[in-house]
Scaffold this active site. Structure first.
Site, mmCIF file in Angstrom:
data_model
loop_
_atom_site.group_PDB
_atom_site.id
_atom_site.type_symbol
_atom_site.label_atom_id
_atom_site.label_comp_id
_atom_site.label_asym_id
_atom_site.label_seq_id
_atom_site.Cartn_x
_atom_site.Cartn_y
_atom_site.Cartn_z
ATOM 1 C CE1 TYR A 101 -3.502 2.796 0.924
ATOM 2 C CE2 TYR A 101 -1.636 3.666 2.159
ATOM 3 C CZ TYR A 101 -2.881 3.846 1.576
ATOM 4 O OH TYR A 101 -3.500 5.055 1.670
ATOM 5 C CD GLU A 189 -5.835 4.748 -0.762
ATOM 6 O OE1 GLU A 189 -5.860 5.119 0.415
ATOM 7 O OE2 GLU A 189 -6.834 4.279 -1.332
#
Lengths: 380, 289
Positions: A101, A189
């Site tokens: 991530y 993101e």
């Protein structure tokens, strides 16, 4: 303003973040053609602005162009959390060895951007944050200095990334930071950022939210807005510079100032009613703007009463009253209306509304109680 | 006594020849605020308000010529961050930014820069300050408040007026009202203002008006519990606001389950703060303290 995955990834790619080969399709035939061009396995991904697309069946693998067409047919007929799927992204399927991530957002409390990385990629990061917060490595970025190279190594070390991938990872970090900074994003993101079996670092997903207040300097991004995610009334409200949010209750609210608008909703609830909307007409609202606000409130069939709460400062009571009168002539409302106007030019405003068959109130509590009674049919 | 602004404030208005700037300059002067200069790039040499207030091209020139110690900013959002930088570089001690809609990344850079400079910023997206009977810097209507012993600090504009007005109805006045603004990144926090009120001898009671979003109220609650000797009454707007929806103010949004009205109220009550159910109740609670 939220951007779709394909839009976010295109922006990331512009700043040097590697993304899979792929394109957007609006029909199943197009999906088939793109899959054929890419050759080999592809992923068919619904482009809808909701989370959890995978779990909802909006992301499917396809081994052949024929399969891609079938999957696209299925997905393009879906609704995900109420939103229709109008586009699918056809991406080359990656051979995933590891999922990471990586994201940047604004840390309000620190007043700085924060970059976060986790070895637990591909899952909901909020879930990781809740259950195992130590698995998320955070670094704050000085807004005047920008991201520094050592900070990207801190992140790589923190998530135990093998050394041979550091250089590629660092490049992705810088690309993401530039994309975030130059697009005035509030969130950028990549989840997951994958390390492929071939050793490549690749952003297979992407998400961006751009600051609405900064869209004036990003006309290219402003054009990407997807109106599906907003109620039509909210789109209409934005045209007039009104801040409107639709809610589930039956008392329409028109207020000047966001804090007072929230408070008006709260006081309605306190006295047993349910607000139908949040609506801030803003400071110094013109009669025309007020009329637009009024039309938007009354276009909602659930509304059984309307509460107008104006505390004049920059906004003038008489101007608001004129807007209400103009709108009433146009839409001819059938529901009872409670008006409370205080502050700048309030007397004139009240005088103008005196003949308009309105219930008047002196205080906010008084106004809320009358609106609640009116919505229940007890006051006309 | 008061905090931040009083009759010794010598004020510059940035954007004085604009519609909002000029209108509110007239209001501020009528209230008795000492407006010493205006700034509009390209309009230096002009005068406004019947030739009483000189207009300069730059803040530096205005400050040097007039000895100003504060500035209020009415320039449009796309130029506002630059206006703040300019005021800070000119050495202005207090900068009050009324402008709404400044991009948040601009504000992050502004905050980081100001932290090195020593200027205090109030706002942006705020109604400014009012020390009743002495000075008003910003857009708070002067006639809704009277001088008194209550310090008021708020994230909101018209909601603050509502509270000041309710206080006035009961004959309760204010030392200073500070609107800190509804943006996620601002110059002055609740905590900063609470410290000032705690130290101000004339402020005997404090009103805190918060709203959903962020954790500024929770930090304020911690300070109140640990350090404040003066009673605080609070109101938190947005108890019925749905999560994930920005309620007008850029800063008023419940995100990731954080910043709800309920958690703020709980933190404040734990700190001994009386939390009112509606704005008018604030005035009634003040009367019992």
């Amino acid at each position: 303003m939220k951007l779709h995955e394909y839009q976010s990834k295109q922006i990331f790619a512009k700043y040097g973040v590697p993304i899979p080969k792929g394109r957007v399709a609006t029909t199943a035939a197009e999906a088939r053609q793109i899959a054929a061009e890419l050759g080999g396995r592809v992923v068919v991904k619904a482009q809808v602005l909701v989370g959890g697309r995978g779990k909802a069946g909006g992301i499917k693998l396809a081994n052949t162009p024929e399969e891609a067409e079938e999957r696209a047919t299925e997905i393009l007929s879906m609704k995900l959390k109420g939103l229709p799927v109008r586009k699918v992204l056809i991406d080359e399927a990656a051979h995933i060895a590891k999922e990471i991530y990586l994201g940047i957002t604004n840390d309000r409390a620190a007043r700085k951007p924060v970059m976060m990385a986790s070895a637990e990629g591909g899952v909901e990061i909020e879930e990781v944050a809740r259950q195992t917060p130590e698995k998320i490595i955070k670094i704050h970025i000085d807004p005047l200095l920008g991201l520094r190279g050592y900070q990207t190594r801190d992140l790589a070390l923190g998530i135990d990334l093998p050394k041979e991938h550091w250089k590629a990872f660092s490049k992705v970090c810088f690309g993401l930071w530039e994309a975030y900074k130059n697009s005035d994003a509030t969130l950028a993101e990549i989840n997951p950022l994958v390390v492929t079996e071939e050793g490549q670092v690749l952003a297979v997903d992407g998400k961006m939210i751009v600051d609405d207040n900064a869209l004036f300097r990003h006309p290219d991004i402003a054009e990407m807005r997807d109106l599906d995610v907003e109620a039509p009334e909210e789109v209409e409200a934005r045209k007039y510079g009104l801040s409107y949010i639709k809610l589930d209750g039956d008392i329409g609210c028109m207020v000047n100032g966001a804090g007072l608008a929230m408070t008006t909703m709260d006081v309605i609830k306190l006295y047993g009613g349910e607000p139908a909307n949040f609506l801030d007409i803003g400071g110094g609202a013109s009669a025309e703007k007020v009329a637009a606000a009024f039309r938007i409130i009354l276009s909602e069939p659930n509304v059984k009463a309307v509460l107008i709460n104006i505390f004049g400062g920059i906004t003038r009571g008489d101007e608001v009253a004129r807007g209400i009168l103009a709108a009433m002539e146009e839409v001819n409302p059938q529901v009872p209306m409670v008006a409370r106007i205080v502050g700048t030019n309030a007397e004139e405003g009240r005088r103008l509304l005196a003949n308009a068959n309105m219930i008047t109130a002196d205080t906010l509590v008084d106004a809320a109680q009358k609106a609640v009674a009116a919505a229940k049919g007890g006051l006309r | 006594m008061s905090v931040l602004v009083d009759k010794d404030t010598r004020l510059i208005v940035q954007g004085i020849t604009g519609r909002e700037g000029l209108f509110h300059t007239i209001q501020m002067v009528a209230y008795g605020t000492n407006v010493v200069a205006g700034v509009t790039p390209g309009k230096g040499g002009q005068w406004v308000l019947d030739d009483k207030i000189p207009v300069f091209d730059t803040v530096k020139k205005a400050a040097e010529t007039t000895g100003a110690n504060a500035s209020v900013i009415f320039v449009p959002a796309r130029f506002a961050a630059d206006a703040i930088f300019e005021a800070a570089d000119a050495g202005v001690e207090l900068i009050v930014c009324i402008t709404e809609g400044i991009p948040v990344q601009d504000m992050m850079r502004v905050r980081a820069y100001l932290d090195q400079k020593g200027s205090r910023l109030v706002g942006p997206n705020c109604p400014g300050l009012l020390t009743p009977g002495e000075a008003k810097v910003g857009i708070i209507p002067g006639n809704i408040a009277i001088p008194g012993n209550v310090g008021v600090v708020s994230r909101s504009g018209t909601l603050t007026y509502e509270v000041l007005y309710a206080m006035k109805q009961l004959g309760i006045g204010a030392t200073t009202t500070v609107g800190i603004g509804g943006d996620p990144i601002n110059g002055t926090s609740f905590l900063d203002v609470l410290k000032m009120f705690e130290e101000d001898p004339q402020t005997e009671k404090v009103v805190l008006i918060g709203e959903i979003g962020g954790t500024d109220e929770q930090k304020a609650a911690q300070y109140i519990a640990d350090h404040m000797t003066k009673p605080v009454v609070a109101f938190i707007a947005g108890q019925t606001a749905p999560p994930g929806k920005r309620m007008g103010h850029a800063g008023a949004i419940v995100e990731g389950g954080e910043g709800t009205a309920a958690e703020k109220i709980e933190a404040l009550e734990k700190a001994g703060v009386k939390v009112a159910k509606h704005p008018e109740e604030i005035a009634h609670i003040l009367n019992t303290l």
